[in-house]
Design a protein around this motif. Structure first.
Motif, PDB file in Angstrom:
ATOM      1  N   ALA A   1       0.823  -1.208   0.000  1.00 43.11           N
ATOM      2  CA  ALA A   1       0.000   0.000   0.000  1.00 43.11           C
ATOM      3  C   ALA A   1       0.857   1.258   0.000  1.00 43.11           C
ATOM      4  O   ALA A   1       0.343   2.368   0.050  1.00 43.11           O
ATOM      5  N   GLY A   2       2.164   1.070  -0.039  1.00 44.14           N
ATOM      6  CA  GLY A   2       3.064   2.224  -0.026  1.00 44.14           C
ATOM      7  C   GLY A   2       3.049   2.976   1.296  1.00 44.14           C
ATOM      8  O   GLY A   2       3.106   4.198   1.339  1.00 44.14           O
ATOM      9  N   ILE A   3       2.971   2.234   2.391  1.00 44.61           N
ATOM     10  CA  ILE A   3       2.930   2.853   3.715  1.00 44.61           C
ATOM     11  C   ILE A   3       4.180   2.426   4.492  1.00 44.61           C
ATOM     12  O   ILE A   3       4.551   1.239   4.457  1.00 44.61           O
ATOM     13  N   ALA A   4       4.786   3.352   5.199  1.00 46.76           N
ATOM     14  CA  ALA A   4       5.971   3.013   5.984  1.00 46.76           C
ATOM     15  C   ALA A   4       5.598   2.120   7.160  1.00 46.76           C
ATOM     16  O   ALA A   4       4.549   2.308   7.781  1.00 46.76           O
ATOM     17  N   VAL A   5       6.454   1.138   7.434  1.00 55.83           N
ATOM     18  CA  VAL A   5       6.208   0.232   8.565  1.00 55.83           C
ATOM     19  C   VAL A   5       7.417   0.262   9.490  1.00 55.83           C
ATOM     20  O   VAL A   5       8.559   0.109   9.045  1.00 55.83           O
TER      21      VAL A   5
END
Ligand SMILES: Nc1nc2c(ncn2[C@@H]2O[C@H](COP(=O)(O)OP(=O)(O)OP(=O)(O)O)[C@@H](O)[C@H]2O)c(=O)[nH]1
Ligand SMILES: [Mg+2]
Lengths: 474, 278
Positions: free
Chosen positions: A154-158
């Motif tokens: 989702a193109g989200i930083a983790v």
């Protein structure tokens, strides 16, 4: 969700005609109580609901009696009671005064927290935020990995400093996650945590420690819509334990009766904020008590439908369509096709059908609606020449045979589609002047529904006793 | 009420008070047994005019129990296949691992198949468990066709003369027809090469009446042979599991009660029914 309850309400309401006696009203609240319990509403909550309803009836008995349409008045009372029990006004996300806004997810094992964390992050990102996901479920094997994959796609930083699988300290991870978010200027932090039961004191203490370490702005209790009577107990345990600000319902795309939603709000006084409605990351919406009540009562959720239609149909296309109608031009296969495209964007057909009024009784048909039908229809229309698409009247036998060959479908299917198109055209003419571009016309087709009923012809008896029990209509 | 009438009532309905029956009714409904079955059960129990209500209920529920074998079937000399199915998040992967551990302790050779190619990190989740137990896992690429994973797994299991192949499948809502068809395909692909001996439906104890729909659809799609009720370590009682056993004649085979590998026990009717009445 809630279809069964919706069906019950529909039949209860349809039994109300003309003047309504006090005895009938009492019976009515009793019927609603049974319907609620059968829909997994906690016993205690169902009792309270029907008692409150009976009182509402009492207070309004004069009005009900002088009303020319008592059923309508009763409907309004049930509706308002339902909206109230579902939490009243729509709850919206609270932003922290000083970012980042920190959201802590809690709930039972398997409720769907990790999947939901991804959806929530994506939802926030679409609104222009910069969320960070923090992997603090260090218990379930590969929960950390799962969050990483979800985030990546989702193109989200983790933020995932620990591999988990039973090792590592969730309190430390959560704390470090907040610090990381501040350093990297993320304006939202979503902390995923391990599932725990409501009666595991040790793990409840752990999540309390996480909470105290990061002082979240929002604590969400994530709960599976299929939950039964236990929802009340567990929600209470989490509410008394770590505490929470709002509820997120997951797996609403199933056929759960959804009573858990009522139980939790009523037992904890906390509203439902979001609903998760499918496997795709975008299957996630704000929860509106009034709309849900209207769905439960069989009036459909036109507001959500309109919203989805709006976002699915490009503004221009919708405008073009409206202009066409206004001018009185004919609805063509070209339009039919562009609406099909829009339908596809709008997500699953069955979900949309669930939003329409009066569909509670059509549950089975809705479930059987075959999305590949859309694909087939498209193939057929694409095999038509522009002339045929714009002037369906020219479709004679030989043209139909050619289209059948071109699309690899039977001539009977072409005929059925042309019939359906005729119906859609008629509907569109009737709707002319209406402002909402309704892409539904002719697509939720009765022929298909009838067909799927025929399809379930008699099979041989199964050797499996359980299967046989079903076949024999047990 | 006259003395005679009271006496008559006492004889007619045993010595259990209406209050006591109502309490039992509340417990049973709160266990998710369902209103209809609860009332049926209580009416049956009442006709026996019992002295002890709980005992009477126990006795009636026992009449509901399936006569089917509750152990995992085993035919020596070939691979026995177990398919683990259910809706999302019920505990399929964990139960697959627990079951493998249990069967391994019975000195059987085990192969696991990771046929959940859909959910992120599902394969790794099963792999982590497998490493802990010391068994092998067959898996495919992520988003691969689950039937192809099942095919490789059964082929390998037969070649290696493995006793049990346990197949973990992706969670799927029973309302998704395409996903149910996909599951049917997994079953058929294996059946072409070797019998599928058990199809175990995993039901979460917190599930409400929806469990009945789950059972109905999974039975129809893949012919379930037994149930595993999970998460009985929480506050939920899993009454819908008993409702499924009664309505579909399917035996509950195992009860899951925690997140450790050994938290799986054969179905214990006494303990389970007592739980419903608590
Ligand atoms: N307390 C408790 N938790 C359990 C039990 N069985 C499984 N769990 C937990 O429930 C969660 C979901 O378990 P999984 O085995 O991943 O469930 P699944 O059915 O494979 O999930 P999907 O593949 O995502 O559909 C995990 O956090 C497990 O640790 C049980 O008997 N008791
Ligand atoms: Mg799994």
């Amino acid at each position: 969700m809630f279809e069964a309850l919706g069906q019950r309400f529909t039949s209860i309401f349809s039994g109300l005609r003309g003047k309504v006696s006090q005895a009938r009203l009492d019976q009515f609240s009793e019927e609603i109580k049974t319907a609620l319990i059968e829909s997994d509403v906690a016993l205690e909550v169902a009792n309270r609901f029907s008692a409150q309803l009976a009182e509402k009836f009492n207070q309004n008995s004069d009005e009900i009696n002088i009303s020319i349409n008592p059923a309508q008045k009763i409907y309004e009372l049930v509706n308002s009671q339902l909206v109230q029990t579902l939490g009243g006004a729509t709850r919206r996300l609270k932003y922290a005064k000083n970012p980042p806004t920190v959201i802590l997810l809690t709930g039972l094992q398997g409720a769907g927290k990790t999947t939901l964390a991804g959806k929530l992050a994506k939802y926030l990102k679409n609104d222009g935020n910069t969320p960070l996901l923090v992997a603090a479920d260090l218990q379930r094997p590969n929960a950390v990995n799962q969050l990483k994959v979800v985030g990546e796609s989702a193109g989200i930083a983790v933020f995932a400093p620990e591999v988990g699988n039973g090792a590592g300290d969730p309190v430390a991870v959560a704390k470090a996650g907040i610090k990381y978010a501040v350093d990297k200027v993320h304006n939202f932090v979503i902390v995923d945590t391990a599932g725990r039961t409501g009666i595991d004191d040790l793990l409840m203490k752990q999540i309390i420690d996480v909470r105290d370490a990061i002082t979240p702005d929002e604590i969400f209790f994530v709960v599976d819509a299929m939950t039964g009577q236990d929802a009340a107990k567990t929600a209470k345990a989490f509410s008394d334990g770590v505490g929470f600000d709002a509820v997120v319902l997951t797996k609403l795309d199933g056929d759960a009766r959804g009573g858990a939603a009522l139980s939790i709000v009523e037992m904890t006084g906390k509203p439902i904020i979001f609903a998760s409605t499918g496997e795709k990351i975008s299957d996630f919406t704000l929860f509106h008590p009034d709309r849900m009540a209207s769905r439960i009562l069989g009036k459909g959720d036109i507001a959500s439908l309109a919203e989805q239609a709006k976002s699915a149909i490009p503004e221009q296309a919708a405008q073009k369509l409206e202009e066409k109608f206004a001018k009185g031009e004919d609805f063509t296969f070209e339009d039919f096709l562009s609406q099909l495209e829009a339908m596809k964007n709008m997500g699953s057909m069955s979900k949309l059908m669930g939003l329409l009024p009066g569909t509670a009784g059509m549950k089975k048909q809705i479930e059987n609606f075959d999305e590949s039908e859309l694909v087939r229809t498209r193939a057929i229309i694409e095999s038509m020449t522009p002339l045929e698409r714009n002037n369906p009247k020219v479709l004679n036998g030989s043209r139909r045979a050619r289209i059948a060959r071109g699309s690899g479908r039977a001539v009977s299917e072409i005929n059925a589609l042309v019939d359906r198109f005729g119906q859609a055209q008629k509907m569109m003419k009737q709707m002319r002047g209406g402002s909402m571009p309704m892409p539904m016309a002719g697509l939720g087709s009765p022929p298909k529904i009838a067909q799927s009923n025929v399809k379930s012809k008699k099979k041989s008896r199964s050797g499996n006793p359980a299967k046989r029990a079903i076949e024999e209509g047990n | 009420m006259s003395l005679f009438k009271r006496l008559f009532n006492a004889i007619k309905s045993g010595s259990v008070s209406d209050n006591e029956w109502e309490e039992i009714r509340v417990s049973l409904i709160e266990s998710d047994l369902g209103v209809k079955l609860t009332d049926e059960l209580i009416n049956m129990a009442k006709t026996t005019k019992p002295a002890d209500a709980k005992e009477a209920i126990m006795a009636e529920v026992k009449k509901w129990l399936s006569k089917d074998d509750r152990t995992i079937k085993f035919t020596p000399g070939r691979t026995n296949t177990i398919l683990v199915v259910g809706v999302n998040g019920t505990g399929k992967t964990t139960s697959t691992a627990k079951l493998a551990f249990h069967l391994k302790s019975e000195k059987k050779t085990i192969l696991l198949a990771a046929a959940d190619t859909f959910r992120a990190a599902a394969v790794e989740q099963l792999q982590t468990w497998a490493d802990r137990i010391g068994v092998e896992v067959v898996h495919g690429e992520s988003n691969a066709d689950p039937a192809s994973v099942a095919f490789s797994a059964i082929t390998k299991a037969k070649e290696d003369q493995i006793d049990y192949l346990v197949v973990d499948t992706a969670g799927r809502l029973h309302t998704k027809e395409n996903l149910m068809q996909e599951l049917g395909k997994v079953l058929r692909v294996i059946e072409k090469l070797s019998p599928v001996d058990e199809v175990l439906l995993v039901i979460d104890a917190t599930t409400g009446q929806n469990g009945m729909n789950q059972a109905r659809v999974f039975i129809e799609a893949v012919g379930v042979t037994g149930l595993i009720i999970t998460k009985l370590d929480g506050s939920a009682k899993g009454g819908v599991g008993m409702a499924v056993e009664k309505e579909f004649g399917l035996p509950i085979k195992y009860m899951g009660s925690g997140e450790q590998i050994s938290d799986l026990a054969p179905f214990d009717a006494e303990r389970f029914i007592e739980g419903l009445l608590e």
